[in-house]
Design an enzyme around this catalytic site. Structure first.
Site, short mmCIF file in Angstrom:
data_model
loop_
_atom_site.label_atom_id
_atom_site.label_comp_id
_atom_site.label_asym_id
_atom_site.label_seq_id
_atom_site.Cartn_x
_atom_site.Cartn_y
_atom_site.Cartn_z
N CYS A 174 0.84 -1.20 0.00
CA CYS A 174 0.00 0.00 0.00
C CYS A 174 0.88 1.26 0.00
CB CYS A 174 -0.99 -0.03 1.16
SG CYS A 174 -2.40 1.09 0.89
N HIS B 175 -3.85 -5.18 0.05
CA HIS B 175 -3.48 -5.74 1.34
C HIS B 175 -3.60 -7.26 1.32
CE1 HIS B 175 -2.95 -2.06 3.67
NE2 HIS B 175 -3.79 -1.55 2.80
N GLU C 243 -2.71 -9.33 3.41
CA GLU C 243 -2.94 -9.89 4.74
C GLU C 243 -4.43 -9.96 5.07
OE1 GLU C 243 -2.73 -5.44 5.52
OE2 GLU C 243 -1.89 -6.84 4.07
#
Length: 161
Positions: free
Chosen positions: A34, A130, A132
């Site tokens: 990001c 992202h 994750e």
């Protein structure tokens, strides 16, 4: 240092810190997620542009799951064997206006904006999503690729034919 993107950010300060870290660890692979991808783009000579009219803040977050499309002719070291399209959590509304030299775009959104970049000859990667978040196949593939960089030399990339 932590970055709160709902407040003004001193980008020059963060580029300086990123540069210092990369110089201090010259052989370590680098992955920018990001804001980190944005910093890498600037550091390597690219430029950024905000999406006009988007206001972000505590009451108006504009994050969403977004379909992304691979755009590599060959093999992507970071995206591995992911399919042609995959969904990721995207909270970014500042995009690469000019790609840094020696980087390939390996995934884009529906408007053709770069969401994943890979350096041609080094283990340097940037993703404007992202990995994750979610915990599905796409995220696992990207996270496994990132974890697999541990112990690798930044400059020891083997290009696929």
């Amino acid at each position: 240092s932590p970055v709160v993107l709902t407040e003004p950010v001193d980008v020059a300060s963060h580029v300086t810190k990123t540069t210092a870290a990369m110089l201090h660890f010259p052989n370590a692979p680098v992955v920018g997620i990001c804001f980190g991808a944005q910093l890498l783009a600037i550091l390597y000579g690219g430029s950024l542009t905000p999406l006009p009219g988007v206001v972000r803040g505590a009451a108006g977050e504009r994050a969403a799951f977004a379909p992304l499309r691979r755009c590599t002719r060959g093999h992507s070291r970071l995206l591995g064997d992911l399919g042609q399209t995959f969904v990721q959590w995207c909270s970014n509304y500042i995009f690469m206006e000019r790609l840094p030299s020696r980087f390939d775009v390996t995934a884009v959104d529906g408007d053709g904006r770069a969401y994943c970049i890979e350096h041609e000859h080094e283990h340097v990667y940037g993703v404007l999503f992202h990995p994750e978040v979610l915990g599905g196949e796409a995220e696992r593939t990207v996270l496994d690729s990132i974890i697999g960089l541990a112990g690798q030399n930044r400059r020891a990339v083997q290009r696929a034919a």
